[in-house]
Scaffold this active site. Structure first.
Site, PDB file in Angstrom:
ATOM      1  N   TYR A  34       0.831  -1.207   0.000  1.00 17.12           N
ATOM      2  CA  TYR A  34       0.000   0.000   0.000  1.00 17.12           C
ATOM      3  C   TYR A  34       0.866   1.258   0.000  1.00 17.12           C
ATOM      4  O   TYR A  34       0.617   2.198  -0.771  1.00 17.12           O
ATOM      5  CB  TYR A  34      -0.921  -0.024   1.221  1.00 17.12           C
ATOM      6  CG  TYR A  34      -1.996   1.029   1.224  1.00 17.12           C
ATOM      7  CD1 TYR A  34      -3.146   0.872   0.447  1.00 17.12           C
ATOM      8  CD2 TYR A  34      -1.879   2.182   1.996  1.00 17.12           C
ATOM      9  CE1 TYR A  34      -4.152   1.830   0.454  1.00 17.12           C
ATOM     10  CE2 TYR A  34      -2.870   3.145   2.011  1.00 17.12           C
ATOM     11  CZ  TYR A  34      -4.002   2.967   1.236  1.00 17.12           C
ATOM     12  OH  TYR A  34      -4.985   3.924   1.235  1.00 17.12           O
ATOM     13  N   LYS A  43       1.033   4.138  -2.985  1.00 18.91           N
ATOM     14  CA  LYS A  43       0.686   5.534  -2.722  1.00 18.91           C
ATOM     15  C   LYS A  43       1.878   6.467  -2.932  1.00 18.91           C
ATOM     16  O   LYS A  43       1.710   7.618  -3.356  1.00 18.91           O
ATOM     17  CB  LYS A  43       0.119   5.669  -1.310  1.00 18.91           C
ATOM     18  CG  LYS A  43      -1.212   4.954  -1.116  1.00 18.91           C
ATOM     19  CD  LYS A  43      -2.274   5.444  -2.096  1.00 18.91           C
ATOM     20  CE  LYS A  43      -3.631   4.844  -1.841  1.00 18.91           C
ATOM     21  NZ  LYS A  43      -4.674   5.340  -2.785  1.00 18.91           N
TER      22      LYS A  43
END
Length: 254
Positions: A162, A166
């Site tokens: 994640y 990002k």
């Protein structure tokens, strides 16, 4: 009808919001509709929730269409934007919000868990932005807002996939902003901290997380939507591009 006091700054403009059936995406869709935008409510699997968002928008006096597409799939992204162009003939705002998390420590992380998160959270942003920017370049106008996260800046144990996705969105945002600026298109990223959504409802150690937040509370989807609304609709945002704006209660202070 639209809420009183709104200036309808996106009247007759078209906004595409990916992952708009719940959480931050839902709040963003409603916020842009309050500005008069015609909203594309994109979803991957929850048609009932997406239809409910469209119904709320209709009650506000704005228009919405519900379109299913997995934004990690190039063919489905093409179909999504073809449908938008067939319906309304333009795209003025793109909000790349769709995302997933598959959290575990690096040594336990399976390749499928890594790839699924990268494919949706990063490649999905690439695919949607590439198609939308072609439309906006012809229009010589447009605003693109990418949802990133504070963990893309600071990292977080158990979120290597994640965090990487990002962080990639941040670099992507800055590069594309430079490429399209001459045609009047702005590209910015919004980096939420811990926002009270379905994605964060299962987080453990809530009290420990709150200790990291100077404002001592979780954020609300409506607060993130308010920032997106400013970047998408406010004339004052026309000179803002290539920026990452944190909305995190003070967690990350550069």
């Amino acid at each position: 009808m639209a809420a009183s006091g709104t200036s309808q700054r996106l009247q007759d403009q078209v906004a595409v919001v990916t992952g708009a059936s719940r959480g931050i995406g839902r709040s963003v869709a409603l916020a842009l509709a309050a500005e008069g935008a015609k909203v594309v409510v994109n979803y991957a699997s929850s048609s009932e929730a997406a239809e409910a968002v469209a119904a709320e928008i209709a009650q506000m006096g704005s228009e919405a269409i519900v379109l299913q597409a997995n934004v990690a799939d190039a063919a489905q992204v093409d179909e999504l934007f073809n449908a938008v162009m067939d319906k309304w003939g333009r795209v003025d705002v793109l909000v790349n919000n769709a995302g997933i998390a598959r959290d575990t420590l690096l040594l336990r992380m399976k390749l499928d868990d890594w790839q699924a998160v990268i494919d949706l959270n990063l490649t999905g942003v690439f695919l949607c932005t590439k198609v939308a920017s072609k439309i906006m370049l012809k229009q010589r106008s447009g605003r693109i807002i990418n949802l990133t996260s504070v963990v893309g800046e600071m990292g977080n144990p158990g979120q290597a996939n994640y965090s990487a996705s990002k962080a990639g969105v941040i670099g992507f945002t800055k590069t594309v902003a430079k490429e399209v600026a001459s045609r009047g298109i702005t590209v910015n990223a919004v980096a939420p901290g811990f926002i009270q959504t379905d994605m964060t409802s299962d987080l453990k150690a809530g009290e420990e997380i709150l200790k990291l937040i100077p404002l001592s509370r979780y954020g609300q989807p409506e607060e993130v939507a308010g920032l997106v609304r400013f970047l998408a609709a406010d004339p004052a945002a026309a000179y803002i591009t290539g920026q990452v704006i944190n909305i995190d209660g003070g967690m990350v202070m550069a």
